[in-house]
Design an enzyme around this catalytic site. Structure first.
Site, short mmCIF file in Angstrom:
data_model
loop_
_atom_site.label_atom_id
_atom_site.label_comp_id
_atom_site.label_asym_id
_atom_site.label_seq_id
_atom_site.Cartn_x
_atom_site.Cartn_y
_atom_site.Cartn_z
N SER A 42 25.69 -12.22 148.44
CA SER A 42 24.69 -11.68 150.38
C SER A 42 26.08 -11.26 150.77
O SER A 42 26.62 -9.76 150.79
CB SER A 42 24.37 -12.40 150.61
N ASP A 162 18.34 -13.75 147.76
CA ASP A 162 19.83 -14.29 147.74
C ASP A 162 20.76 -14.61 146.92
O ASP A 162 20.41 -16.04 147.07
CB ASP A 162 19.84 -13.71 149.93
#
Length: 284
Positions: A42, A162
Site C-alpha cells: 500500500s 490493498d
C-alpha cells in the site's frame, strides 16, 4: 560456494503514516544504504518507488503540495468515480507532468521491487514484481487500493486490492523469495495492536468475494500475530526493526502539510538514530 544472503527492506502501509517511511527511506538514500530487494504494501509501495528511483525528498514534496488538491484524494473523487484517490491525477498526471517520476532510473535499478497485493478471488496475498513502473503502474495502484472506498484493480485477468488486507507486513513471504536479511519499517509504535472491526461489514460489502471478505474480517488478528512474530525475529537478530519512537497522531488521509512534515521528520530522526544499527545488521 555458499550463496550470498540477499538484503531486503519490507515497508508496511498505513495511508499518510507512510510519510514516516518516506523520512526513513530518504535518510537511507542519503547515506548510500541499498538493498537487493524491496517489498512495499500500500503506502509502503508508494513511498518505495521514490527510493527505487533515487529521488530523495520527492514523496514529502508532492504530498505536501498536492495533499489538499481535490483531484488527489477526496470524497468528491469517490462520488464521481468510485475511487477516493483520483486515478488519472495521482498515477498519471502527477508523476508524468507535475512532479516527474524518474522511470528510467527505476527501470535500471538492480534492486528487485515488489508490491504486496490482495487477490480478491483467492483471498491470498501476492508479491508482484515490477521492473518497469510505466508497465506496472496498475500493480502499484492495486497495492494501495483501499477497501470500501475504491474499486478493485484488474490486472492479468484477476481483481486485486490493498495488500494490507491479506498480508500487512510480508516478511515471511519475502524470505521465501530469497531475501533472508531484512530491514522492516513499521508505521505503528511499539505496543500498538489492531482492534476488530465491524464483523458484518466485509461479508456484506464483498459478498462476491467470500475468501477476501474472510481475510478482511480476521485482519486484526492476523496483523497482531504478525507484529508479535516480527518482534521475536528482531530479538533474535533475524530482522532489523525500525518503528516510530512515539505514536503517529495522524489520520490515514491526512492532508495538512504541517502534520505531514512532522511525521516525515520523525522518520528521519529515528532512521538517523538507527543508522549504525542498520549498517551493522546489513554487514553481518
Amino acid at each position: 560456494m555458499e550463496e550470498k544472503t540477499k538484503n531486503g527492506i519490507v515497508l508496511e502501509g498505513g495511508g499518510m503514516r507512510g510519510m514516516y517511511t518516506a523520512g526513513v527511506l530518504d535518510v537511507l538514500m542519503e547515506n548510500g544504504i541499498t538493498f537487493d530487494g524491496l517489498v512495499g504494501v500500500s503506502a509502503g509501495a508508494i513511498m518505495g518507488t521514490s527510493f527505487a528511483s533515487g529521488q530523495n525528498g520527492r514523496s514529502i514534496r508532492y504530498y505536501k503540495r498536492f495533499g489538499q488538491d481535490k483531484r488527489f484524494m477526496s470524497m468528491r473523487n469517490f462520488f464521481l468515480t468510485g475511487d477516493f484517490v483520483g486515478v488519472e491525477f495521482s498515477y498519471h498526471e502527477l508523476p508524468d507532468k507535475l512532479d516527474p517520476f524518474d522511470y528510467e532510473t527505476f527501470r535500471k535499478n538492480p534492486m528487485e521491487f515488489y508490491c504486496g497485493c490482495s487477490n480478491m478471488e483467492t483471498g491470498k496475498s501476492e508479491l508482484i514484481r515490477i521492473d518497469d513502473l510505466h508497465e506496472g503502474i496498475d500493480v502499484l495502484r492495486a497495492s494501495a487500493t483501499l477497501p470500501y472506498i475504491s474499486r478493485p484493480v484488474e490486472w492479468n485477468g484477476q481483481k486485486y486490492m490493498d495488500g494490507g488486507c491479506t498480508d500487512s507486513i510480508p516478511v515471511r513471504a519475502f524470505r521465501r523469495l530469497g531475501f533472508g536479511r531484512n530491514v522492516v519499517v513499521l508505521t505503528r509504535d511499539r505496543g500498538y495492536r489492531k482492534k476488530a472491526g465491524a464483523w458484518w461489514l466485509p461479508g456484506n460489502f464483498y459478498r462476491r468475494y467470500p475468501e477476501f471478505a474472510k481475510q478482511l474480517r480476521l485482519r486484526f488478528a492476523h496483523y497482531n500475530r504478525q507484529v508479535q512474530d516480527i518482534e521475536k525475529m528482531a530479538e533474535k537478530g533475524e530482522v532489523c526493526l525500525i518503528r516510530p519512537s512515539r505514536p503517529l497522531r495522524i489520520g490515514r488521509v491526512e492532508a495538512d502539510p504541517v502534520k505531514l512534515q512532522e511525521i516525515y521528520d520523525l522518520g528521519r530522526f529515528d532512521a538517523q538514530n538507527d543508522l549504525e544499527r542498520i549498517r551493522r545488521f546489513l554487514s553481518c
